[in-house]
Design a protein around this motif. Sequence first.
Motif, PDB file in Angstrom:
ATOM      1  N   TYR A  90       0.838  -1.196   0.000  1.00 24.63           N
ATOM      2  CA  TYR A  90       0.000   0.000   0.000  1.00 24.63           C
ATOM      3  C   TYR A  90       0.878   1.254   0.000  1.00 24.63           C
ATOM      4  O   TYR A  90       0.602   2.222  -0.718  1.00 24.63           O
ATOM      5  CB  TYR A  90      -0.897  -0.020   1.237  1.00 24.63           C
ATOM      6  CG  TYR A  90      -2.071   0.914   1.165  1.00 24.63           C
ATOM      7  CD1 TYR A  90      -3.316   0.478   0.732  1.00 24.63           C
ATOM      8  CD2 TYR A  90      -1.940   2.251   1.527  1.00 24.63           C
ATOM      9  CE1 TYR A  90      -4.397   1.342   0.660  1.00 24.63           C
ATOM     10  CE2 TYR A  90      -3.012   3.119   1.459  1.00 24.63           C
ATOM     11  CZ  TYR A  90      -4.242   2.656   1.023  1.00 24.63           C
ATOM     12  OH  TYR A  90      -5.294   3.524   0.949  1.00 24.63           O
ATOM     13  N   LEU A  91       1.957   1.213   0.788  1.00 26.50           N
ATOM     14  CA  LEU A  91       2.878   2.345   0.848  1.00 26.50           C
ATOM     15  C   LEU A  91       3.541   2.586  -0.508  1.00 26.50           C
ATOM     16  O   LEU A  91       3.632   3.733  -0.975  1.00 26.50           O
ATOM     17  CB  LEU A  91       3.946   2.082   1.909  1.00 26.50           C
ATOM     18  CG  LEU A  91       5.063   3.130   2.020  1.00 26.50           C
ATOM     19  CD1 LEU A  91       4.498   4.467   2.471  1.00 26.50           C
ATOM     20  CD2 LEU A  91       6.141   2.655   2.990  1.00 26.50           C
ATOM     21  N   ILE A  92       3.989   1.527  -1.150  1.00 28.83           N
ATOM     22  CA  ILE A  92       4.655   1.664  -2.444  1.00 28.83           C
ATOM     23  C   ILE A  92       3.708   2.274  -3.475  1.00 28.83           C
ATOM     24  O   ILE A  92       4.084   3.182  -4.235  1.00 28.83           O
ATOM     25  CB  ILE A  92       5.179   0.291  -2.923  1.00 28.83           C
ATOM     26  CG1 ILE A  92       6.338  -0.168  -2.020  1.00 28.83           C
ATOM     27  CG2 ILE A  92       5.634   0.358  -4.378  1.00 28.83           C
ATOM     28  CD1 ILE A  92       6.748  -1.607  -2.225  1.00 28.83           C
ATOM     29  N   GLN A  93       2.462   1.797  -3.503  1.00 30.98           N
ATOM     30  CA  GLN A  93       1.487   2.344  -4.450  1.00 30.98           C
ATOM     31  C   GLN A  93       1.196   3.808  -4.144  1.00 30.98           C
ATOM     32  O   GLN A  93       1.023   4.638  -5.051  1.00 30.98           O
ATOM     33  CB  GLN A  93       0.196   1.522  -4.407  1.00 30.98           C
ATOM     34  CG  GLN A  93      -0.858   1.978  -5.409  1.00 30.98           C
ATOM     35  CD  GLN A  93      -0.393   1.863  -6.854  1.00 30.98           C
ATOM     36  OE1 GLN A  93       0.174   0.835  -7.237  1.00 30.98           O
ATOM     37  NE2 GLN A  93      -0.601   2.911  -7.640  1.00 30.98           N
ATOM     38  N   THR A  94       1.158   4.144  -2.844  1.00 29.20           N
ATOM     39  CA  THR A  94       0.899   5.528  -2.445  1.00 29.20           C
ATOM     40  C   THR A  94       2.028   6.449  -2.902  1.00 29.20           C
ATOM     41  O   THR A  94       1.794   7.559  -3.394  1.00 29.20           O
ATOM     42  CB  THR A  94       0.715   5.628  -0.928  1.00 29.20           C
ATOM     43  OG1 THR A  94      -0.343   4.758  -0.518  1.00 29.20           O
ATOM     44  CG2 THR A  94       0.363   7.049  -0.506  1.00 29.20           C
ATOM     45  N   TYR A  95       3.283   5.986  -2.736  1.00 32.46           N
ATOM     46  CA  TYR A  95       4.412   6.778  -3.224  1.00 32.46           C
ATOM     47  C   TYR A  95       4.361   6.928  -4.750  1.00 32.46           C
ATOM     48  O   TYR A  95       4.662   7.998  -5.287  1.00 32.46           O
ATOM     49  CB  TYR A  95       5.738   6.123  -2.816  1.00 32.46           C
ATOM     50  CG  TYR A  95       6.247   6.565  -1.466  1.00 32.46           C
ATOM     51  CD1 TYR A  95       6.258   7.908  -1.092  1.00 32.46           C
ATOM     52  CD2 TYR A  95       6.744   5.641  -0.548  1.00 32.46           C
ATOM     53  CE1 TYR A  95       6.723   8.318   0.141  1.00 32.46           C
ATOM     54  CE2 TYR A  95       7.216   6.034   0.695  1.00 32.46           C
ATOM     55  CZ  TYR A  95       7.211   7.375   1.027  1.00 32.46           C
ATOM     56  OH  TYR A  95       7.672   7.776   2.251  1.00 32.46           O
ATOM     57  N   HIS A  96       3.997   5.862  -5.426  1.00 31.42           N
ATOM     58  CA  HIS A  96       3.891   5.931  -6.895  1.00 31.42           C
ATOM     59  C   HIS A  96       2.911   7.033  -7.302  1.00 31.42           C
ATOM     60  O   HIS A  96       3.200   7.859  -8.181  1.00 31.42           O
ATOM     61  CB  HIS A  96       3.421   4.566  -7.428  1.00 31.42           C
ATOM     62  CG  HIS A  96       3.166   4.563  -8.913  1.00 31.42           C
ATOM     63  ND1 HIS A  96       1.941   4.898  -9.463  1.00 31.42           N
ATOM     64  CD2 HIS A  96       3.981   4.259  -9.962  1.00 31.42           C
ATOM     65  CE1 HIS A  96       2.022   4.815 -10.780  1.00 31.42           C
ATOM     66  NE2 HIS A  96       3.242   4.427 -11.108  1.00 31.42           N
TER      67      HIS A  96
END
Length: 284
Positions: A90-96
Motif C-alpha cells: 500500500y505504501l509503495i502504491q501511495t508513493y507511486h
Amino acid sequence: MAQTTPKRKIKDSVFTNLFQDKKYLLRLYKALHPEDSGVTEDDIKDVTIKHILVDADYNDLGFSVGDRLVILVESQSSWMLNIIIRALMYLIQTYHDYFKRTRQNLYGSKKVNMPKPEMYVIFTGEKPENPPDVISLSRDFFAGEKMAIDAEVRVLYQEDESNIIGEYIIFCKVYNEQRKKYGQTKEAVLETIRICKDRNVLKEYLESREKEVVDIMMTLFDDEQVLEAYAKDIEDNTAHREARRTAERMIKDGELTLEKIASYVPSLSMDELKQLEAEIMQMA
C-alpha cells in the motif's frame, strides 16, 4: 469446469466510512501525534488508494500531514503477520501516486522530495499473548537478517474511550460480541449501535449516520455469506474430484466390485461408478 471467483465491488467499511470525514480523521491523527496540537482539518490530505491490487473490499487508509505520510490498515479480528506485506504494498502504491501527482522525475539527477512514512495496523481482535508493539518485515519474516529493504508497522491495540482509535476498537469488539449472540442479523447491528451510543463510543458518528452504518454492515454480511458459499462449493468440488480419482484407481486395479468400491467412496453414487467404469473401459 474452472471455478470463477465471484466479482466483488469495492465498498466502504465502517472504518473507511468513519475516516472519510476529516473531523474524525483529525482526531485520529491527534491520537497518533498528540504533540502536534496545531494541526487543522485543512492540513490533512486524504491519499487513500481507491483501487489497489484486487477488486475487493478494503479497510486501508492513507493520508498526509505536512511531511508525514500515514498509512493505516485495519486488521481482521485474527492475528496475522501478513499485514506487514499489505501495508508495504500500500505504501509503495501511495508513493507511486504521490510522485506522479507532484510531477517529480524519478529518472532525473535531482533528488525527489518525499514525505516520511508511518505505518500502523489497528488490531480489533483479542490481544495475543505478549503482543508486539511493532512488527517488521526483517524480524518477523527473515529472522532479523539484514536485507535490502525493511518495513516496520506499529500495532495499535488500546481500548481507550478517550481517543477515536480506542473507540473504534471498542466498537468492533462490541460488534463481534453481538454477532456471536444474534448471528449475522440486523439485530446484531442495531444492538451494536445502541450499546456503543450508550457507552459514548463513536456516539456522534453513529447518531448522524445510523442508517448508513446499518446498510454498510448488512452488505458486509451478505458478502460474507456469498464467500462462504463459494468456499464451500470449492471444497465440495475438490472432494468430489478426489473421490473420482480414488474410485478410478480401484476400478483399474480390477480387484474390487463396484459395490465394494462404493463402500470406500460413499460420496459417489452407484450410477457415477458405473459411468466411470464405462469411461475407463472405452479408453482401454
